[in-house]
Design an enzyme around this catalytic site. Structure first.
Site, PDB file in Angstrom:
ATOM      1  N   GLY A   1       0.777  -1.239   0.000  1.00  0.00           N
ATOM      2  CA  GLY A   1       0.000   0.000   0.000  1.00  0.00           C
ATOM      3  C   GLY A   1       0.805   1.284   0.000  1.00  0.00           C
TER       4      GLY A   1
ATOM      5  N   ASP B   1      -5.281  -3.102 -18.238  1.00  0.00           N
ATOM      6  CA  ASP B   1      -4.228  -2.116 -18.494  1.00  0.00           C
ATOM      7  C   ASP B   1      -4.453  -1.336 -19.794  1.00  0.00           C
ATOM      8  OD1 ASP B   1      -3.057  -2.833 -16.107  1.00  0.00           O
ATOM      9  OD2 ASP B   1      -1.795  -4.369 -17.035  1.00  0.00           O
TER      10      ASP B   1
ATOM     11  N   ARG C   1     -16.073 -14.464  -8.679  1.00  0.00           N
ATOM     12  CA  ARG C   1     -15.576 -13.096  -8.829  1.00  0.00           C
ATOM     13  C   ARG C   1     -16.726 -12.088  -8.705  1.00  0.00           C
ATOM     14  NH1 ARG C   1     -10.504 -11.692 -10.812  1.00  0.00           N
ATOM     15  NH2 ARG C   1      -9.897 -13.782 -11.398  1.00  0.00           N
TER      16      ARG C   1
ATOM     17  N   MET D   1      -4.651  -6.306  -6.877  1.00  0.00           N
ATOM     18  CA  MET D   1      -4.204  -7.386  -7.748  1.00  0.00           C
ATOM     19  C   MET D   1      -5.321  -8.343  -8.176  1.00  0.00           C
ATOM     20  SD  MET D   1      -1.236  -6.304  -8.052  1.00  0.00           S
ATOM     21  CE  MET D   1      -0.282  -7.526  -8.938  1.00  0.00           C
ATOM     22  N   ARG D   2      -6.559  -7.865  -8.189  1.00  0.00           N
ATOM     23  CA  ARG D   2      -7.665  -8.686  -8.695  1.00  0.00           C
ATOM     24  C   ARG D   2      -8.133  -8.109 -10.012  1.00  0.00           C
ATOM     25  NH1 ARG D   2      -7.698 -13.265  -6.843  1.00  0.00           N
ATOM     26  NH2 ARG D   2      -9.855 -13.584  -7.461  1.00  0.00           N
TER      27      ARG D   2
ATOM     28  N   ASN E   1       1.571   3.206  -2.553  1.00  0.00           N
ATOM     29  CA  ASN E   1       0.879   4.213  -3.382  1.00  0.00           C
ATOM     30  C   ASN E   1      -0.322   4.791  -2.633  1.00  0.00           C
ATOM     31  OD1 ASN E   1       1.909   4.701  -6.220  1.00  0.00           O
ATOM     32  ND2 ASN E   1       2.072   2.470  -6.078  1.00  0.00           N
TER      33      ASN E   1
ATOM     34  N   GLU F   1       6.018   6.704  -9.040  1.00  0.00           N
ATOM     35  CA  GLU F   1       4.580   6.446  -8.859  1.00  0.00           C
ATOM     36  C   GLU F   1       4.035   7.301  -7.712  1.00  0.00           C
ATOM     37  OE1 GLU F   1       3.263   2.285  -8.753  1.00  0.00           O
ATOM     38  OE2 GLU F   1       5.155   1.708  -9.659  1.00  0.00           O
TER      39      GLU F   1
ATOM     40  N   HIS G   1      -0.213   1.900 -13.200  1.00  0.00           N
ATOM     41  CA  HIS G   1       0.472   0.734 -13.768  1.00  0.00           C
ATOM     42  C   HIS G   1       1.969   1.051 -13.849  1.00  0.00           C
ATOM     43  CE1 HIS G   1       1.018  -2.887 -16.097  1.00  0.00           C
ATOM     44  NE2 HIS G   1       1.742  -2.211 -16.965  1.00  0.00           N
TER      45      HIS G   1
ATOM     46  N   LEU H   1     -10.874  -7.110 -12.491  1.00  0.00           N
ATOM     47  CA  LEU H   1     -12.271  -6.726 -12.262  1.00  0.00           C
ATOM     48  C   LEU H   1     -13.117  -7.119 -13.465  1.00  0.00           C
ATOM     49  CD1 LEU H   1     -11.479  -3.262 -10.681  1.00  0.00           C
ATOM     50  CD2 LEU H   1     -12.494  -5.240  -9.494  1.00  0.00           C
TER      51      LEU H   1
HETATM   52  C1  GRF Z   1       2.964  -0.699  -7.723  1.00  0.00           C
HETATM   53  O1  GRF Z   1       4.153  -0.766  -8.461  1.00  0.00           O
HETATM   54  C2  GRF Z   1       1.784  -0.586  -8.635  1.00  0.00           C
HETATM   55  O2  GRF Z   1       2.011   0.190  -9.769  1.00  0.00           O
HETATM   56  C3  GRF Z   1       1.585  -2.023  -9.025  1.00  0.00           C
HETATM   57  O3  GRF Z   1       1.822  -2.756  -7.845  1.00  0.00           O
HETATM   58  C4  GRF Z   1       2.689  -2.010  -7.007  1.00  0.00           C
HETATM   59  C5  GRF Z   1       1.967  -1.805  -5.712  1.00  0.00           C
HETATM   60  O4  GRF Z   1       2.791  -1.247  -4.738  1.00  0.00           O
HETATM   61  N1  GRF Z   1       0.314  -2.250  -9.646  1.00  0.00           N
HETATM   62  P1  GRF Z   1       2.152  -0.613  -3.421  1.00  0.00           P
HETATM   63  O5  GRF Z   1       1.236  -1.680  -2.826  1.00  0.00           O
HETATM   64  O6  GRF Z   1       1.417   0.620  -3.801  1.00  0.00           O
HETATM   65  O7  GRF Z   1       3.313  -0.350  -2.525  1.00  0.00           O
END
Ligand code: GRF
Length: 217
Positions: A14, A147, A67, A92-93, A16, A176, A111, A95
């Protein structure tokens, strides 16, 4: 000023999400992060959000038969919190089209590559294997195809001779953390219009910054 009620969906550490939360602490920010939700109730990011006193929701995908069932519960959770905008941040799911269409225009993702190159996983290793000299990250609207979807903003950095997938991942991740908060401000502030597969971000005759390149060191 009315701030857009925003949820961040995560699956892991988490970082980001933390950068979005930190930026949105500014009372003048057009988005207010009112919920952090995860498909993994035990993930690190959710623990952090709970400690910060944010509302959190763990919707465990493993206990749902399909799902669709998982997404219906997620959707109800978003409804309870009166969410208006959803940020995927390491969620990471995949949708389903149903969920994506329900949130069309109100669902954005980050991404770790310069789309449309390197969709999917292992983007840094694949960028090195292809020998690209520029790499980076993209914030885009989510559409049913993975994506894809109109690009909102991108950030780029040079690939170095001695880069490894890990070193690239570290540098892209810190980009990011700059790009996503910037893109969220643009979107929540109403500065982004979608025209077919493009976004138009100019406002009042002025171009908005949608491309970040850190200075070369
Ligand atoms: C990031 O690189 C994001 O772009 C990718 O997975 C990573 C997640 O990192 N989809 P975090 O959980 O935000 O640290």
């Amino acid at each position: 000023m009315r701030r857009l009620r925003t949820a961040v969906l995560i699956s892991g550490r988490g970082s980001n999400m933390q950068s979005l939360v930190a930026d949105a602490r500014d009372p003048a920010h057009p988005a207010e992060i009112v919920l952090v939700a995860s498909n993994d109730p035990t993930c690190e990011g959710l623990k952090w959000a709970r400690q910060e006193g944010l509302a959190v929701a763990g919707v465990d995908h493993r206990i749902h038969a399909s799902r669709e069932d998982f997404e219906r519960v997620l959707n109800i959770t978003l409804g309870i919190h009166r969410i208006e905008l959803v940020c995927l941040a390491g969620f990471m799911r995949l949708l389903t089209p149903w969920f994506v269409k329900a949130w069309a225009g109100r669902l954005i993702n980050i991404h770790p590559a310069l789309l449309p190159s390197f969709r999917g996983l292992h983007t840094h290793a694949r960028a090195l294997a292809e020998g690209v000299k520029i790499h980076g990250c993209t914030v885009h609207y989510v559409v049913p195809a993975m994506d894809e979807g109109p690009i909102i903003a991108q950030a780029a950095l040079p690939v170095r001779d001695d880069d490894t997938p890990d070193s690239l991942a570290t540098r892209v991740l810190s980009l990011e953390h700059k790009l996503y908060p910037h893109a969220l401000r643009l979107v929540a502030g109403g500065g982004v219009r979608v025209q077919e597969n493009r976004t138009i971000t100019g406002r009042d005759g002025r171009e908005q910054e949608t491309f970040i390149v850190p200075p070369l060191d």
